[in-house]
Design a protein around this motif. Structure first.
Motif, PDB file in Angstrom:
ATOM      1  N   GLN A  38       0.833  -1.193   0.000  1.00  0.00           N
ATOM      2  CA  GLN A  38       0.000   0.000   0.000  1.00  0.00           C
ATOM      3  C   GLN A  38       0.872   1.249   0.000  1.00  0.00           C
ATOM      4  OE1 GLN A  38      -3.033   0.839  -0.358  1.00  0.00           O
ATOM      5  NE2 GLN A  38      -4.074  -1.114  -0.308  1.00  0.00           N
ATOM      6  N   VAL A  39       0.332   2.302  -0.550  1.00  0.00           N
ATOM      7  CA  VAL A  39       1.018   3.584  -0.610  1.00  0.00           C
ATOM      8  C   VAL A  39       0.118   4.643   0.005  1.00  0.00           C
ATOM      9  CG1 VAL A  39       1.857   5.388  -2.171  1.00  0.00           C
ATOM     10  CG2 VAL A  39       2.375   2.980  -2.650  1.00  0.00           C
ATOM     11  N   GLN A  40       0.699   5.510   0.801  1.00  0.00           N
ATOM     12  CA  GLN A  40      -0.033   6.634   1.377  1.00  0.00           C
ATOM     13  C   GLN A  40       0.558   7.929   0.838  1.00  0.00           C
ATOM     14  OE1 GLN A  40       1.426   4.222   3.724  1.00  0.00           O
ATOM     15  NE2 GLN A  40      -0.418   3.052   3.224  1.00  0.00           N
ATOM     16  N   LEU A  41      -0.325   8.850   0.505  1.00  0.00           N
ATOM     17  CA  LEU A  41       0.087  10.154   0.001  1.00  0.00           C
ATOM     18  C   LEU A  41      -0.498  11.225   0.914  1.00  0.00           C
ATOM     19  CD1 LEU A  41      -0.691   9.578  -3.794  1.00  0.00           C
ATOM     20  CD2 LEU A  41       1.512   9.353  -2.664  1.00  0.00           C
ATOM     21  N   VAL A  42       0.351  12.134   1.371  1.00  0.00           N
ATOM     22  CA  VAL A  42      -0.094  13.206   2.252  1.00  0.00           C
ATOM     23  C   VAL A  42       0.289  14.535   1.628  1.00  0.00           C
ATOM     24  CG1 VAL A  42       0.072  14.220   4.525  1.00  0.00           C
ATOM     25  CG2 VAL A  42       0.154  11.737   4.271  1.00  0.00           C
ATOM     26  N   GLU A  43      -0.731  15.340   1.305  1.00  0.00           N
ATOM     27  CA  GLU A  43      -0.500  16.660   0.721  1.00  0.00           C
ATOM     28  C   GLU A  43      -0.463  17.722   1.817  1.00  0.00           C
ATOM     29  OE1 GLU A  43      -3.594  14.848  -2.361  1.00  0.00           O
ATOM     30  OE2 GLU A  43      -3.461  15.017  -0.182  1.00  0.00           O
ATOM     31  N   SER A  44       0.234  18.791   1.521  1.00  0.00           N
ATOM     32  CA  SER A  44       0.264  19.946   2.411  1.00  0.00           C
ATOM     33  C   SER A  44       0.587  21.181   1.591  1.00  0.00           C
ATOM     34  CB  SER A  44       1.289  19.749   3.524  1.00  0.00           C
ATOM     35  OG  SER A  44       2.592  19.595   2.985  1.00  0.00           O
ATOM     36  N   GLY A  45       0.354  22.338   2.203  1.00  0.00           N
ATOM     37  CA  GLY A  45       0.743  23.594   1.568  1.00  0.00           C
ATOM     38  C   GLY A  45      -0.392  24.405   0.989  1.00  0.00           C
ATOM     39  N   GLY A  46      -1.609  23.886   1.035  1.00  0.00           N
ATOM     40  CA  GLY A  46      -2.730  24.657   0.516  1.00  0.00           C
ATOM     41  C   GLY A  46      -3.080  25.812   1.431  1.00  0.00           C
ATOM     42  N   ARG A  81       3.182  26.780  -2.574  1.00  0.00           N
ATOM     43  CA  ARG A  81       3.925  25.568  -2.904  1.00  0.00           C
ATOM     44  C   ARG A  81       3.263  24.388  -2.206  1.00  0.00           C
ATOM     45  NH1 ARG A  81       9.780  23.384  -0.947  1.00  0.00           N
ATOM     46  NH2 ARG A  81      10.483  22.408  -2.901  1.00  0.00           N
ATOM     47  N   LEU A  82       2.783  23.452  -2.995  1.00  0.00           N
ATOM     48  CA  LEU A  82       2.189  22.242  -2.468  1.00  0.00           C
ATOM     49  C   LEU A  82       3.247  21.147  -2.381  1.00  0.00           C
ATOM     50  CD1 LEU A  82      -1.178  22.097  -4.467  1.00  0.00           C
ATOM     51  CD2 LEU A  82      -0.655  23.334  -2.360  1.00  0.00           C
ATOM     52  N   SER A  83       3.106  20.315  -1.365  1.00  0.00           N
ATOM     53  CA  SER A  83       3.994  19.164  -1.204  1.00  0.00           C
ATOM     54  C   SER A  83       3.162  17.897  -1.087  1.00  0.00           C
ATOM     55  CB  SER A  83       4.852  19.303   0.049  1.00  0.00           C
ATOM     56  OG  SER A  83       5.672  20.444  -0.014  1.00  0.00           O
ATOM     57  N   CYS A  84       3.712  16.804  -1.577  1.00  0.00           N
ATOM     58  CA  CYS A  84       3.060  15.505  -1.457  1.00  0.00           C
ATOM     59  C   CYS A  84       4.123  14.493  -1.062  1.00  0.00           C
ATOM     60  CB  CYS A  84       2.404  15.098  -2.764  1.00  0.00           C
ATOM     61  SG  CYS A  84       1.755  13.405  -2.772  1.00  0.00           S
ATOM     62  N   ALA A  85       3.976  13.963   0.142  1.00  0.00           N
ATOM     63  CA  ALA A  85       4.929  12.973   0.641  1.00  0.00           C
ATOM     64  C   ALA A  85       4.334  11.578   0.491  1.00  0.00           C
ATOM     65  CB  ALA A  85       5.257  13.256   2.094  1.00  0.00           C
TER      66      ALA A  85
END
Length: 119
Positions: free
Chosen positions: A1-9, A19-23
């Motif tokens: 499984q893969v998890q994606l977490v966005e931030s920066g909005g 600047r948006l980030s996706c880890a």
């Protein structure tokens, strides 16, 4: 499984930048690409920018020259630098990862981050 977490909005005035980030975390096989999509109220989700594992990029016509996608392989993170923002850029922005394992393609989505461009 893969998890994606966005931030920066957030909220920004027209002409501003974000600047948006996706880890990404989890189990990786053969990553094809990481991309940013957006969905505005009442509209379909659309591709904003994509970054392939080979370093190729593609952009929606509406953001060319204003947005830049980049990645940090060591951190499994992809970024979206958004400049000269316009009210029509207002949307929920989603991170997307596509990878292949044994010939099967897997696609993962983040939870989304809200971008609002308004004065």
């Amino acid at each position: 499984q893969v998890q994606l977490v966005e931030s920066g909005g957030g909220l920004v005035q027209p002409g501003g930048s974000l600047r948006l980030s996706c880890a990404a975390s989890g189990i990786f096989y053969s990553i094809n690409a990481m991309s940013w999509y957006r969905q505005a109220p009442g509209k379909q989700r659309e591709l904003v920018a994509g970054l392939t594992s080979g370093g190729n990029t593609n952009y929606a016509d509406s953001v060319k020259g204003r947005f830049t996608i980049s990645g940090d392989n060591g951190k499994n993170t992809v970024y979206l630098q958004m400049n000269s923002l316009k009210p029509e850029d207002t949307a929920v922005y989603y991170c997307n990862l596509a990878q292949t394992r044994l010939g099967d393609k897997y696609v993962y989505w983040g939870q989304g981050t809200q971008v609002t461009v308004s004065s």
